[in-house]
Design a protein around this motif. Structure first.
Motif, PDB file in Angstrom:
ATOM      1  N   THR A 191       2.185   7.716   2.241  1.00  0.00           N
ATOM      2  CA  THR A 191       1.473   8.004   3.492  1.00  0.00           C
ATOM      3  C   THR A 191       1.889   9.395   3.941  1.00  0.00           C
ATOM      4  O   THR A 191       3.087   9.710   3.942  1.00  0.00           O
ATOM      5  CB  THR A 191       1.856   6.987   4.587  1.00  0.00           C
ATOM      6  OG1 THR A 191       1.644   5.662   4.096  1.00  0.00           O
ATOM      7  CG2 THR A 191       1.030   7.202   5.856  1.00  0.00           C
ATOM      8  N   ARG A 233      -9.680   8.356  -0.805  1.00  0.00           N
ATOM      9  CA  ARG A 233      -8.461   7.880  -0.122  1.00  0.00           C
ATOM     10  C   ARG A 233      -8.715   7.818   1.391  1.00  0.00           C
ATOM     11  O   ARG A 233      -9.210   8.767   1.988  1.00  0.00           O
ATOM     12  CB  ARG A 233      -7.283   8.803  -0.406  1.00  0.00           C
ATOM     13  CG  ARG A 233      -6.067   8.407   0.432  1.00  0.00           C
ATOM     14  CD  ARG A 233      -4.764   8.877  -0.106  1.00  0.00           C
ATOM     15  NE  ARG A 233      -4.545   8.479  -1.483  1.00  0.00           N
ATOM     16  CZ  ARG A 233      -3.602   9.034  -2.258  1.00  0.00           C
ATOM     17  NH1 ARG A 233      -2.834   9.990  -1.781  1.00  0.00           N
ATOM     18  NH2 ARG A 233      -3.432   8.641  -3.492  1.00  0.00           N
ATOM     19  N   GLY A 237      -3.702   8.016   3.647  1.00  0.00           N
ATOM     20  CA  GLY A 237      -3.022   7.031   2.806  1.00  0.00           C
ATOM     21  C   GLY A 237      -3.774   5.713   2.795  1.00  0.00           C
ATOM     22  O   GLY A 237      -4.595   5.445   3.687  1.00  0.00           O
ATOM     23  N   GLU A 238      -3.456   4.890   1.798  1.00  0.00           N
ATOM     24  CA  GLU A 238      -4.109   3.577   1.682  1.00  0.00           C
ATOM     25  C   GLU A 238      -3.959   2.752   2.967  1.00  0.00           C
ATOM     26  O   GLU A 238      -4.829   1.973   3.332  1.00  0.00           O
ATOM     27  CB  GLU A 238      -3.479   2.781   0.529  1.00  0.00           C
ATOM     28  CG  GLU A 238      -3.741   3.352  -0.864  1.00  0.00           C
ATOM     29  CD  GLU A 238      -5.222   3.414  -1.181  1.00  0.00           C
ATOM     30  OE1 GLU A 238      -5.967   2.526  -0.712  1.00  0.00           O
ATOM     31  OE2 GLU A 238      -5.637   4.378  -1.865  1.00  0.00           O
ATOM     32  N   ALA A 254      -5.274  13.756  -5.255  1.00  0.00           N
ATOM     33  CA  ALA A 254      -5.636  12.621  -4.405  1.00  0.00           C
ATOM     34  C   ALA A 254      -7.113  12.284  -4.646  1.00  0.00           C
ATOM     35  O   ALA A 254      -7.938  13.188  -4.747  1.00  0.00           O
ATOM     36  CB  ALA A 254      -5.409  12.970  -2.943  1.00  0.00           C
ATOM     37  N   PRO A 290      -0.255   8.482  -5.263  1.00  0.00           N
ATOM     38  CA  PRO A 290      -0.670   7.154  -4.808  1.00  0.00           C
ATOM     39  C   PRO A 290       0.517   6.438  -4.148  1.00  0.00           C
ATOM     40  O   PRO A 290       1.670   6.716  -4.487  1.00  0.00           O
ATOM     41  CB  PRO A 290      -1.094   6.438  -6.090  1.00  0.00           C
ATOM     42  CG  PRO A 290      -0.502   7.218  -7.218  1.00  0.00           C
ATOM     43  CD  PRO A 290      -0.277   8.610  -6.730  1.00  0.00           C
ATOM     44  N   HIS A 299       0.785  -1.240   0.000  1.00  0.00           N
ATOM     45  CA  HIS A 299       0.000   0.000   0.000  1.00  0.00           C
ATOM     46  C   HIS A 299       0.813   1.283   0.000  1.00  0.00           C
ATOM     47  O   HIS A 299       0.328   2.309  -0.471  1.00  0.00           O
ATOM     48  CB  HIS A 299      -0.927   0.043   1.229  1.00  0.00           C
ATOM     49  CG  HIS A 299      -1.800  -1.159   1.347  1.00  0.00           C
ATOM     50  ND1 HIS A 299      -2.892  -1.371   0.530  1.00  0.00           N
ATOM     51  CD2 HIS A 299      -1.729  -2.238   2.169  1.00  0.00           C
ATOM     52  CE1 HIS A 299      -3.466  -2.517   0.857  1.00  0.00           C
ATOM     53  NE2 HIS A 299      -2.773  -3.074   1.852  1.00  0.00           N
ATOM     54  N   SER A 300       1.996   1.259   0.589  1.00  0.00           N
ATOM     55  CA  SER A 300       2.679   2.538   0.718  1.00  0.00           C
ATOM     56  C   SER A 300       4.185   2.338   0.777  1.00  0.00           C
ATOM     57  O   SER A 300       4.683   1.508   1.535  1.00  0.00           O
ATOM     58  CB  SER A 300       2.212   3.236   2.002  1.00  0.00           C
ATOM     59  OG  SER A 300       3.083   4.306   2.295  1.00  0.00           O
ATOM     60  N   THR A 353     -12.817   8.892   4.745  1.00  0.00           N
ATOM     61  CA  THR A 353     -12.040   9.189   3.535  1.00  0.00           C
ATOM     62  C   THR A 353     -11.674  10.665   3.619  1.00  0.00           C
ATOM     63  O   THR A 353     -12.220  11.392   4.455  1.00  0.00           O
ATOM     64  CB  THR A 353     -12.877   8.971   2.261  1.00  0.00           C
ATOM     65  OG1 THR A 353     -13.934   9.934   2.267  1.00  0.00           O
ATOM     66  CG2 THR A 353     -13.469   7.567   2.234  1.00  0.00           C
TER      67      THR A 353
END
Ligand code: SAH
Length: 476
Positions: free
Chosen positions: A387, A413, A452-453, A409, A384, A358-359, A432
């Motif tokens: 974080t 997110r 962040g994801e 973004a 993307p 994810h990050s 979100t």
């Protein structure tokens, strides 16, 4: 607190013990070691006690034991400084306790806390060092267990060590300049190899080290002060580092931020001065220039100064500015890092700041505009697989969200606000970036904003306080 902890000097004092069994014997044994003049009254007296009373007294001992083999009489209380009641008859115990209390004589009824004026702790006896444990009468079993654990930590020879240190008191007074120097001498002894030698049985080696230390301390120029910048961590007092703990215990004076909890300040030495130089939002505060001046002033007086800050001193903590001022003034300094809010909160909220799926980067950003009005790199923060952690962002949350959206973004997110992170009142709100602002009203400072994801993992990985309903997004 239900009880006032104290140690009672009973040397040459009359103590009445009522009861003649096993328990009374144990109490008498302790009382005799305190050189008390013990009178014991009981119709039936255990043979060991009788023997004890008939023994020719040790000429060095000041204490004594006199036994009256009969029922207790109210006149027995005459002149007693302390009364211990240990008969097997509850009503008699209570009657004697009431009489004692009415005369203002402290009384303990064995195994009857309600009736007792004082209670007796579990002890670890390393005479003259005595460690006592009380649960306030709530659980003798717990007290005993704690004692067993502490026993293992406290060296057998610690009592002799204490006597040895006392023996060095006069020499240190003759040879060292002032109390501060003497305290440092003894701290070095207690913390260093001399103590270990002594405890290991090498009293001579310890004495040699003490003499060396005395000589070097006496000829050394007056100790120069210094400043240790210490990070206190994000809140949970157990997140302080061992090195930070040591610095707090060595400090003469501690300048701390308002946010640092009292549980952490409790780690300071008892006679250290604690000074809050907190910057409360809007309230009275000490200016940075004043703080710098205070640090320099106290270090120049030869004190060990600790500057204690929340989280890590170099992460949005102005630690760098303070050290620059110290360097300019020629004051010695060192830095003990702390767990910064982002790391503490990532852990306690269940948000891994990076994750292979994810990050691949994490950025710590201040939500405040910089002095020069420069903006962070919004495109990178909005990218993307990144974080972004915003400190001090609550007040400017809507502007931050607008900037992220503006720089690409996606509205969905994941984002989290975490208030009072790592503390029992930690609150986590997840949403979100488009909807997070709606949760902000329910949160107080200090709050960290994470985008962040990886925030999406919080629902699965949140563990701290999970049952207490502190997780607002899941209870909602
Ligand atoms: N030097 C500190 C940061 C000081 S700036 C550190 O390294 O953590 C103060 C900001 O830190 C607050 O506005 C908040 O955003 C964040 N912060 C500090 N402690 C926090 C906590 N327990 N919970 C949530 N945010 C915290």
């Amino acid at each position: 607190m239900n009880y006032f902890p104290a140690f009672f000097n009973l040397k040459g004092q009359r103590v009445l013990v009522v009861g003649g069994g096993e328990v009374a014997l144990r109490k008498v044994t302790l009382l005799e070691r305190c050189d008390a003049l013990v009178t014991l009254v009981a119709p039936d007296v255990a043979p060991e006690l009788v023997e004890r009373a008939q023994r020719t007294p040790d000429p060095a001992a000041l204490g004594s034991l006199t036994i009256h083999t009969r029922e207790f009489l109210p006149d027995d209380l005459e002149g007693a400084r302390l009364v211990i009641v240990a008969t097997s008859r509850r009503a008699v115990n209570r009657w004697i306790a009431n009489l004692s209390d009415a005369r203002g004589i402290p009384v303990n009824v064995v195994d009857d806390r309600e009736t007792s004026r004082f209670i007796v702790p579990a002890i670890i006896d390393r005479d003259p060092v005595m460690v006592t444990i009380s649960t306030g009468g709530t659980s003798p079993v717990l007290a005993r267990r704690l004692r067993e654990r502490l026993e293992a930590f406290i060296p057998k020879r610690v009592g002799d060590f204490a006597l040895w240190l006392r023996g060095l008191r006069q020499t240190s007074m003759d040879r060292l300049r002032d109390t501060q120097e003497r305290r440092r001498f003894f701290e070095t002894l207690v913390d260093g190899p001399a103590a270990q030698r002594f405890i290991d049985g090498d009293a001579r080696g310890a004495a040699r080290l003490a003499q060396q230390l005395l000589a070097t301390t006496a000829t050394a120029p007056r100790a120069l002060g210094n400043v240790t910048l210490v990070g206190a961590g994000p809140g949970d007092p157990e997140l302080l580092t061992l090195k930070g703990l040591r610095a707090l215990q060595d400090a003469d004076i501690i300048f701390h931020d308002r946010l640092v909890s009292s549980a952490i300040l409790d780690y300071a030495r008892r006679d250290a001065s604690l000074v809050s130089v907190g910057k409360s939002a809007g309230g009275t505060s000490t200016s940075q220039a004043q703080i710098n001046a205070l640090l320099i002033e106290h270090a120049s007086q030869g004190k060990r100064v600790v500057r204690l800050k929340g989280g890590d001193p170099f992460v949005f903590g102005r630690g760098g500015e303070e050290l620059e001022a110290l360097a300019k003034a020629g004051i010695a300094f060192s830095v003990v890092p702390g767990i910064t809010a982002a790391l503490g909160i990532g852990a306690y909220a269940g948000i891994p700041l990076t994750h292979r799926d994810h990050s691949h980067s994490v950025t710590f950003v201040t939500g405040h505009a910089g002095k020069d009005g420069k903006e962070p790199d919004w495109r990178a923060l909005a990218a993307p697989g990144a974080t972004a952690v915003f400190y001090m962002g609550l007040a400017r949350l809507e502007q931050i969200v607008a900037k992220l959206l503006e720089h690409g973004a996606p509205a969905d997110r994941p984002a989290a606000l975490v208030a009072h992170g790592t503390l029992p009142n930690q609150r986590v709100a997840t949403a979100t970036i488009a909807t997070i602002a709606a949760t902000a009203a329910a949160l107080e400072s200090p709050t960290l904003f994470i985008v962040g994801e990886v925030v999406g993992l919080q629902a699965t990985l949140g563990w701290f306080n999970a049952e207490s309903g502190a997780d607002m997004s899941r209870s909602a």
